[in-house]
Design a protein around this motif. Sequence first.
Motif, PDB file in Angstrom:
ATOM      1  N   GLU A  15     -36.063   1.224  -8.752  1.00  0.00           N
ATOM      2  CA  GLU A  15     -36.475   1.205  -7.274  1.00  0.00           C
ATOM      3  C   GLU A  15     -37.755   0.563  -7.130  1.00  0.00           C
ATOM      4  OE1 GLU A  15     -37.002   5.562  -6.592  1.00  0.00           O
ATOM      5  OE2 GLU A  15     -34.724   5.928  -7.067  1.00  0.00           O
ATOM      6  N   ARG A  16     -37.713  -0.084  -6.128  1.00  0.00           N
ATOM      7  CA  ARG A  16     -39.008  -0.825  -5.792  1.00  0.00           C
ATOM      8  C   ARG A  16     -40.179  -0.168  -6.082  1.00  0.00           C
ATOM      9  NH1 ARG A  16     -38.649  -6.005  -4.312  1.00  0.00           N
ATOM     10  NH2 ARG A  16     -36.975  -6.879  -3.277  1.00  0.00           N
ATOM     11  N   THR A  19     -42.044  -0.745  -9.527  1.00  0.00           N
ATOM     12  CA  THR A  19     -42.646  -2.198  -9.931  1.00  0.00           C
ATOM     13  C   THR A  19     -44.070  -2.221 -10.844  1.00  0.00           C
ATOM     14  OG1 THR A  19     -41.699  -2.959  -8.102  1.00  0.00           O
ATOM     15  CG2 THR A  19     -43.233  -4.365  -9.151  1.00  0.00           C
ATOM     16  N   TYR A  39     -43.273 -10.112 -12.026  1.00  0.00           N
ATOM     17  CA  TYR A  39     -42.918  -9.687 -10.808  1.00  0.00           C
ATOM     18  C   TYR A  39     -41.783 -10.684 -10.291  1.00  0.00           C
ATOM     19  CZ  TYR A  39     -47.268  -6.847 -10.978  1.00  0.00           C
ATOM     20  OH  TYR A  39     -48.016  -6.047 -11.115  1.00  0.00           O
ATOM     21  N   GLU A  43     -38.131  -9.523  -9.283  1.00  0.00           N
ATOM     22  CA  GLU A  43     -37.505 -10.034  -7.919  1.00  0.00           C
ATOM     23  C   GLU A  43     -36.149 -10.763  -7.851  1.00  0.00           C
ATOM     24  OE1 GLU A  43     -38.281  -9.330  -4.580  1.00  0.00           O
ATOM     25  OE2 GLU A  43     -39.589  -7.844  -5.733  1.00  0.00           O
ATOM     26  N   LEU A  46     -33.346  -8.631  -8.706  1.00  0.00           N
ATOM     27  CA  LEU A  46     -32.954  -7.714  -7.642  1.00  0.00           C
ATOM     28  C   LEU A  46     -31.991  -8.392  -6.643  1.00  0.00           C
ATOM     29  CD1 LEU A  46     -36.329  -5.793  -6.730  1.00  0.00           C
ATOM     30  CD2 LEU A  46     -34.399  -4.934  -7.994  1.00  0.00           C
TER      31      LEU A  46
END
Length: 155
Positions: A15-16, A19, A39, A43, A46
Amino acid sequence: MTRVETAAHRIRAFERADTEAVVALWRAAGLVVPWNDPYRDIERKLTVQPDLFLVAVAVPADAAAPAPVVGTAMVGYDGHRGWVNYLAVDAAHRGGGIGARFMAEAERLLVERGCPKLNLQVRSTNTAVIDWYRSLGYEPDHAVGLGKRLIPDAE
């Protein structure tokens, strides 16, 4: 959705909100290298099969307490081979079977998609991890991994 659960740990989709904990875990595990921005890697994942980006969280004794991220596995399938990247388990939680549960879940998810073979890459100097994968039935392919950076992360 919970995928795998024991009394102490639960494996679920990323889930974001995970992160920062994920990046911190990767850094602590030595998986972050200067040419890969973690990061950006998150991304990118996702956008492709985000349901195959797994995290393990510790099940807190107090149900109201937050469940800290203690492991990750980034699984993928390109239609020919499956891959596992960023498999990491927090040092305080190693030896409890989380890594093996990640690999079993990765294998299950890939077989479910019709994937005939799972590949992974380990730095040749990481002999302890190579031995661990061998204990799970993985063997060297006697292939040379080659790579070419198409989009640089480091500026």
